[in-house]
Design a protein around this motif. Structure first.
Motif, PDB file in Angstrom:
ATOM      1  N   MET A 268       2.231  47.985  17.996  1.00  0.00           N
ATOM      2  CA  MET A 268       2.066  46.794  17.176  1.00  0.00           C
ATOM      3  C   MET A 268       3.273  46.615  16.247  1.00  0.00           C
ATOM      4  O   MET A 268       3.898  47.584  15.840  1.00  0.00           O
ATOM      5  CB  MET A 268       0.790  46.901  16.346  1.00  0.00           C
ATOM      6  N   PHE A 269       3.571  45.347  15.918  1.00  0.00           N
ATOM      7  CA  PHE A 269       4.715  45.076  15.042  1.00  0.00           C
ATOM      8  C   PHE A 269       4.461  45.563  13.620  1.00  0.00           C
ATOM      9  O   PHE A 269       5.397  45.705  12.833  1.00  0.00           O
ATOM     10  CB  PHE A 269       5.030  43.582  15.049  1.00  0.00           C
ATOM     11  N   SER A 270       3.208  45.836  13.290  1.00  0.00           N
ATOM     12  CA  SER A 270       2.889  46.344  11.957  1.00  0.00           C
ATOM     13  C   SER A 270       3.473  47.733  11.727  1.00  0.00           C
ATOM     14  O   SER A 270       3.553  48.198  10.592  1.00  0.00           O
ATOM     15  CB  SER A 270       1.370  46.368  11.754  1.00  0.00           C
ATOM     16  N   GLN A 271       3.911  48.413  12.812  1.00  0.00           N
ATOM     17  CA  GLN A 271       4.536  49.729  12.659  1.00  0.00           C
ATOM     18  C   GLN A 271       5.887  49.632  11.965  1.00  0.00           C
ATOM     19  O   GLN A 271       6.380  50.624  11.424  1.00  0.00           O
ATOM     20  CB  GLN A 271       4.713  50.398  14.021  1.00  0.00           C
ATOM     21  N   PHE A 272       6.490  48.437  11.991  1.00  0.00           N
ATOM     22  CA  PHE A 272       7.779  48.236  11.336  1.00  0.00           C
ATOM     23  C   PHE A 272       7.561  47.812   9.888  1.00  0.00           C
ATOM     24  O   PHE A 272       6.596  47.114   9.557  1.00  0.00           O
ATOM     25  CB  PHE A 272       8.596  47.164  12.058  1.00  0.00           C
ATOM     26  N   ASP A 273       8.492  48.182   9.053  1.00  0.00           N
ATOM     27  CA  ASP A 273       8.396  47.832   7.636  1.00  0.00           C
ATOM     28  C   ASP A 273       8.945  46.426   7.401  1.00  0.00           C
ATOM     29  O   ASP A 273       9.917  46.220   6.665  1.00  0.00           O
ATOM     30  CB  ASP A 273       9.167  48.865   6.802  1.00  0.00           C
ATOM     31  N   LEU A 274       8.304  45.437   8.047  1.00  0.00           N
ATOM     32  CA  LEU A 274       8.737  44.046   7.940  1.00  0.00           C
ATOM     33  C   LEU A 274       7.955  43.314   6.859  1.00  0.00           C
ATOM     34  O   LEU A 274       6.789  43.640   6.582  1.00  0.00           O
ATOM     35  CB  LEU A 274       8.537  43.333   9.282  1.00  0.00           C
ATOM     36  N   HIS A 275       8.589  42.296   6.274  1.00  0.00           N
ATOM     37  CA  HIS A 275       7.931  41.478   5.254  1.00  0.00           C
ATOM     38  C   HIS A 275       6.676  40.838   5.842  1.00  0.00           C
ATOM     39  O   HIS A 275       6.627  40.467   7.012  1.00  0.00           O
ATOM     40  CB  HIS A 275       8.905  40.407   4.761  1.00  0.00           C
ATOM     41  N   GLU A 276       5.652  40.688   4.995  1.00  0.00           N
ATOM     42  CA  GLU A 276       4.373  40.152   5.466  1.00  0.00           C
ATOM     43  C   GLU A 276       4.509  38.744   6.050  1.00  0.00           C
ATOM     44  O   GLU A 276       3.761  38.367   6.970  1.00  0.00           O
ATOM     45  CB  GLU A 276       3.354  40.144   4.326  1.00  0.00           C
ATOM     46  N   ARG A 277       5.464  37.963   5.572  1.00  0.00           N
ATOM     47  CA  ARG A 277       5.642  36.604   6.114  1.00  0.00           C
ATOM     48  C   ARG A 277       6.186  36.658   7.544  1.00  0.00           C
ATOM     49  O   ARG A 277       5.881  35.781   8.357  1.00  0.00           O
ATOM     50  CB  ARG A 277       6.582  35.796   5.214  1.00  0.00           C
TER      51      ARG A 277
END
Length: 429
Positions: free
Chosen positions: A1-10
């Protein structure tokens, strides 16, 4: 899942909105070090998700509250207008819940309108080297505040003769903090030179080797006697193969127009795309193919890079490309994102050696195919058999030479075996 990356919530919201679920291998490999600020040199196959692999970390870096724009903060360089347009759309899709604005600078568009747009200083500028340099030389473009520079399809830019332009633009971005270089092939000496000049302590990621570039695509060759025979084969294939959309590649604009004309005369829904077409016609051809208004695109290598057209499952090489890298990019238009594809190359007498070198480059052997109703006389190189007289002459020469070398008072040396022509026979393919 892309949530594994520390990406901004937007950005994660945009990813979910676009129904991106599992990241691809290149995204898994490239996004974390890009987020950490490393310079990257990434080699990954076409259709593997390279664009998201650099766009998401780039947006994460630039994201912030709404504020007046004063400088261009990121520059993405690409080799063709079509790829630049496609990349801009991807940037806009991922940035839809942010305040980040992107703009496009390519040839074929109104120069004054572009100059006015540049005065508004978009956060991200996407463009091709030639037109960007024109604006730089006209005083319309300032790149001194660029934080991130992306070179996508860098090997193709160099192949197209943009090496000096790319170096100049990189030099204008002297204050940048990060450089990301992506390509589908390993390139040659020119690419290594650019890497040495523009990347600082880069992390090298090779997600796919060359032999894997077309793993989802069946690759076939059909031999042909001449150009007119190739035209008949193309017409048969487009009438009898099962496909949703197809691209027919030629090496010249004149041949693209010729093949296109024959297909239209046979009432195929087709468009033609090459460098002589103006920007409006090029856009229209691609959009019609994407939307299903046409099933066939006849094109030169201007369409070989970056185009992502859903449902494109057949590629025909009317003319064989000049290199293994170009073959990879053409065939890479099909079999994308795990889909199945078919690539067929039409081979005349003068193409055989080049085709063999491409097979060696890919470490693959293409499937040989025959269309019985259109089978020609050429089927590949044949063994050359010498006449009896020539064979006898060769035998005598070998015997004479051997006898001359035999030492005195010894039995004559055994006669060496020789083929009819003195050469090892060609291996069957």
């Amino acid at each position: 899942m892309f949530s594994q990356f520390d990406l901004h919530e937007r950005l994660l919201k945009a990813v979910a909105e676009l129904k991106f679920t599992e990241p691809t291998p290149v995204q898994v490999e490239a996004i974390p070090p890009a987020l950490a600020g490393r310079d990257l040199r990434v080699t990954a196959q076409t259709g593997s998700g390279k664009t998201a692999a650099f766009v998401l970390p780039l947006l994460h870096r630039l994201i912030g509250p709404a504020q007046p724009r004063a400088n261009i903060r990121a520059l993405i360089l690409l080799p063709t207008r079509e790829l630049a347009q496609q990349t801009l759309k991807q940037v806009e899709r991922f940035a839809q819940f942010t305040f980040i604005k992107a703009a496009l600078i390519t040839g074929g568009e109104d120069f004054k309108v572009q100059a006015a747009m540049l005065r508004k200083a978009p956060d991200i500028l996407v463009g091709t080297p030639g037109r960007l340099l024109e604006h730089l030389n006209a005083g319309h473009l300032a790149l001194n505040a660029v934080e991130v520079l992306v070179l996508d399809e860098a090997d193709r830019m160099l192949d197209m003769g943009f090496a000096e332009d790319v170096e100049r633009l990189c030099g204008e971005c002297a204050g940048r903090q990060q450089t990301l270089l992506f390509s589908a092939t390993t390139g040659g000496a020119a690419l290594r030179e650019i890497i040495g000049k523009v990347l600082k302590d880069p992390l090298h990621l090779m997600v796919n080797n060359v032999a894997e570039l077309s793993a989802n695509t069946r690759q076939q060759i059909i031999t042909a006697d001449h150009s007119a025979h190739k035209e008949q084969l193309v017409q048969w294939l487009l009438a009898n193969e099962t496909y949703r959309k197809a691209i027919v590649f030629t090496n010249t604009r004149a041949m693209a127009d010729r093949v296109y004309g024959h297909l239209v005369a046979l009432e195929h829904k087709a468009f033609v795309l090459h460098g002589d077409k103006d920007q409006k016609d090029r856009k229209f051809a691609i959009e019609r193919l994407k939307q299903g208004g046409a099933k066939i695109l006849v094109a030169t290598d201007v369409a070989a890079r970056g185009l992502d057209i859903d449902g494109l499952d057949l590629v025909i090489n009317f003319d064989l490309p000049h290199s293994g890298d170009e073959y990879v990019h053409r065939v890479g238009r099909t079999g994308r994102a795990g889909g199945e594809g078919l690539a067929i190359s039409l081979i005349c007498h003068g193409d055989w050696n080049r085709m063999s070198s491409i097979e060696r480059y890919l470490k693959q052997q293409f499937e040989r195919r025959v269309i019985k109703t259109l089978q020609g006389s050429y089927s590949g190189p044949k063994k050359v058999k010498a006449s009896g007289k020539a064979a006898g002459s060769k035998k005598k020469k070998v015997e004479k030479k051997t006898a001359a070398k035999a030492p005195a008072k010894r039995k004559p040396a055994a006669k060496p075996l020789a083929s009819a022509d003195g050469l090892a026979p060609l291996k069957k393919r």
